[in-house]
Design an enzyme around this catalytic site. Sequence first.
Site, PDB file in Angstrom:
ATOM      1  N   GLY A  13       0.996  -1.041   0.108  1.00  0.00           N
ATOM      2  CA  GLY A  13      -0.705   0.004   0.111  1.00  0.00           C
ATOM      3  C   GLY A  13       1.127   1.309   0.398  1.00  0.00           C
ATOM      4  CB  VAL A  15       2.056   3.749   4.955  1.00  0.00           C
ATOM      5  CG1 VAL A  15       2.267   3.421   6.075  1.00  0.00           C
ATOM      6  CG2 VAL A  15       0.640   5.088   5.057  1.00  0.00           C
ATOM      7  NE  ARG A 111      -2.985   5.710  15.596  1.00  0.00           N
ATOM      8  CZ  ARG A 111      -2.899   6.444  13.968  1.00  0.00           C
ATOM      9  NH1 ARG A 111      -4.613   7.296  13.862  1.00  0.00           N
ATOM     10  NH2 ARG A 111      -3.146   6.108  12.767  1.00  0.00           N
ATOM     11  CB  CYS A 150      -0.869  11.569   8.499  1.00  0.00           C
ATOM     12  SG  CYS A 150      -2.831  11.347   8.174  1.00  0.00           S
ATOM     13  CD  GLN A 177      -6.696  15.268   6.994  1.00  0.00           C
ATOM     14  OE1 GLN A 177      -7.435  15.826   7.355  1.00  0.00           O
ATOM     15  NE2 GLN A 177      -6.501  14.304   6.508  1.00  0.00           N
ATOM     16  CB  SER A 180      -0.893  10.103  -0.471  1.00  0.00           C
ATOM     17  OG  SER A 180      -0.223  10.960  -0.184  1.00  0.00           O
ATOM     18  NE  ARG A 236      -8.781  12.924   1.362  1.00  0.00           N
ATOM     19  CZ  ARG A 236      -8.092  11.834   2.629  1.00  0.00           C
ATOM     20  NH1 ARG A 236      -6.801  12.355   2.755  1.00  0.00           N
ATOM     21  NH2 ARG A 236      -8.610  11.318   3.840  1.00  0.00           N
ATOM     22  CG  HIS A 243      -2.484  15.865   5.882  1.00  0.00           C
ATOM     23  ND1 HIS A 243      -2.224  15.085   4.357  1.00  0.00           N
ATOM     24  CD2 HIS A 243      -2.736  14.930   6.391  1.00  0.00           C
ATOM     25  CE1 HIS A 243      -2.526  14.114   4.933  1.00  0.00           C
ATOM     26  NE2 HIS A 243      -3.181  14.352   5.696  1.00  0.00           N
ATOM     27  CG  ASN A 332       0.446  12.989   3.148  1.00  0.00           C
ATOM     28  OD1 ASN A 332       0.561  13.331   3.094  1.00  0.00           O
ATOM     29  ND2 ASN A 332      -0.510  11.490   3.081  1.00  0.00           N
TER      30      ASN A 332
HETATM   31  P1  A2P Z   1      -3.018  -6.036  -0.831  1.00  0.00           P
HETATM   32  O1  A2P Z   1      -1.821  -5.041  -1.704  1.00  0.00           O
HETATM   33  O2  A2P Z   1      -2.423  -7.358  -0.849  1.00  0.00           O
HETATM   34  O3  A2P Z   1      -4.908  -6.110  -0.863  1.00  0.00           O
HETATM   35  P2  A2P Z   1      -3.497   1.291   1.415  1.00  0.00           P
HETATM   36  O4  A2P Z   1      -4.630   1.139   2.509  1.00  0.00           O
HETATM   37  O5  A2P Z   1      -2.293   2.014   0.979  1.00  0.00           O
HETATM   38  O6  A2P Z   1      -4.763  -0.079   0.391  1.00  0.00           O
HETATM   39  O7  A2P Z   1      -2.838  -0.504   1.883  1.00  0.00           O
HETATM   40  C1  A2P Z   1      -3.283  -1.755   3.064  1.00  0.00           C
HETATM   41  C2  A2P Z   1      -2.585  -2.574   2.712  1.00  0.00           C
HETATM   42  O8  A2P Z   1      -3.189  -3.792   3.706  1.00  0.00           O
HETATM   43  C3  A2P Z   1      -1.600  -3.175   1.897  1.00  0.00           C
HETATM   44  O9  A2P Z   1      -0.198  -4.032   1.144  1.00  0.00           O
HETATM   45  C4  A2P Z   1      -2.917  -4.476   1.653  1.00  0.00           C
HETATM   46  O10 A2P Z   1      -2.238  -5.684   0.904  1.00  0.00           O
HETATM   47  C5  A2P Z   1      -3.390  -4.888   2.695  1.00  0.00           C
HETATM   48  N1  A2P Z   1      -3.827  -5.603   3.221  1.00  0.00           N
HETATM   49  C6  A2P Z   1      -4.855  -5.381   2.784  1.00  0.00           C
HETATM   50  N2  A2P Z   1      -5.553  -6.685   3.600  1.00  0.00           N
HETATM   51  C7  A2P Z   1      -5.585  -6.996   4.567  1.00  0.00           C
HETATM   52  C8  A2P Z   1      -5.543  -8.264   5.336  1.00  0.00           C
HETATM   53  N3  A2P Z   1      -6.441  -8.797   5.094  1.00  0.00           N
HETATM   54  N4  A2P Z   1      -4.122  -9.213   6.044  1.00  0.00           N
HETATM   55  C9  A2P Z   1      -2.554  -8.264   5.565  1.00  0.00           C
HETATM   56  N5  A2P Z   1      -3.060  -7.701   4.678  1.00  0.00           N
HETATM   57  C10 A2P Z   1      -3.618  -6.943   4.717  1.00  0.00           C
END
Ligand code: A2P
Length: 354
Positions: A13, A15, A111, A150, A177, A180, A236, A243, A332
Site C-alpha cells: 500500500g 504507507v 492508539r 498523520c 489533506q 495519499s 480533502r 497536509h 503526511n
Molecule cells: P494488498 O495489496 O494485498 O491488498 P492501502 O491502505 O494503502 O491500500 O494498503 C493496505 C495494505 O494492507 C496493503 O499492503 C494490503 O495488501 C494490505 N492488506 C489489506 N487487507 C489485508 C489483509 N486482510 N491481511 C493482510 N494485509 C492486508
Amino acid sequence: MAKIPVAVLGATGTVGQHFVKLLIDHPWFELVALTASERSAGKRYAEVAKWYLSDEVPEEVAGIEVRPTDPGAVEDAKLLFSAMPAEEAQKIEPACAEAGYIVSSNSSNFRMDPDVPLIIPEVNPDHLALIDVQRKRRGWSGCIVKNPNCTTIVFVLTLRPLLDAFGVKSVFVSSMQALSGAGYAGVPSMAIENNVIPFIAREEDKVEEEPLKLLGKLEGKDVRLAPMRISASCHRVPVLDGHTEAVFVELGRMASPEEVAGVLGKFRAKPQRLKLPTAPEHPIIVSNAQDMPQPRYARNAGSVPGMAVVVGRIRKDPALKNGIKYLVCGHNVIRGAAGAAVLNAELMKAESYL
Ligand code: A2P
C-alpha cells in the site's frame, strides 16, 4: 553492529511503499520480509505494489516474493512495521506481539488504549515506558507501539514547544489533506478533480483526542490527558502528498508572533540529541515568506526529506485571548506515517527496547 532484521506488514500500500524506501538503506535495520493480503501473497513485489512514488520500484525488493501476513510467515524478522488497514491490524498485531515481535505500527487501532504507547519522539519519548505496563498487563514478550494519525502529528509537533514555553488552553485546526492519506484507491479522481471534499471519515475524532494523550503526563502506569480543548475540521484537497493545516491557538500567556517564531524555530528534542538516523536536524522550519508553507515545497524540506514540518504566516489571532495563528505543512506519509513509525523504532533501539 549487526543490523536488526525487520519486516513490513501491508507493504504493497501507500504507507508500505514509503516503509520500503526508508528501510532499504537503513543503517540499523535490515529489510528481510514484505507481507500483504492473501491476494498478493506468493507474487513478486513489483507485480502487486501499486507504486505511486516518482522513482521505480527499488531493484532490491522488486523481485521479492510477498508473504502472507501471519506471525509464522516472518520468523526471520524481529521488528515489524505495520501499515495494514485498522480492522486487519486489530487481529494480527496482538498475535505478533504475543509471539514476541516488536510491532511499530501506523494503523489506527489501539492508539488510545491506556497501555499502548502513542509516540512522537520529539513530543513524548518518555511514554515508551508504557511498554513494560503493556507486557505485564497482557502477558506479551513482544509489544505494540503506535504513531498517531498523520494530521495529528503535523500540528502536535508545533504544540509541544508552544505548550512548554507559553502554555496552551485551546486549539482550532482546519486541515487541507492530501490524497495519499486515503491510499491508492481511496478517493476517486472524478470526486476530487476541481473540487474539495469537506469530510474524511473518523478523522476529526482522532485529531481531537490523540493530542491530549501525546501531550499528557505519564503518571505511574497511566497517561493523564492534557487539560486542553481541541476542535478540528478536516478536508480533502487535490494535492498528492503533504497536509497543510491552519492552526489557531489560545496560549496560556501573551506572546508575540516573533517570540512564537523563535520558540518554534529553535525547537530540538531527544531524537536530535540522540542523532537518530531518521530525525531531521530541525523538526520545525519557520518560513518568513508571506505565501508559505505550500505542500509542493514544504513536504520534502529539511535535512531528512519528509521528516520536518514547515510553519509560516505566524500572526496574532484577534478573536482569541492570547491568540496566535499560523499554517503548518508536513509530508503526511513520511512524517505522518512511515517515517513516524521508523523514528519510533529508532527511539526504541536507542532506549534499549530492541
Ligand atoms: P494488498 O495489496 O494485498 O491488498 P492501502 O491502505 O494503502 O491500500 O494498503 C493496505 C495494505 O494492507 C496493503 O499492503 C494490503 O495488501 C494490505 N492488506 C489489506 N487487507 C489485508 C489483509 N486482510 N491481511 C493482510 N494485509 C492486508
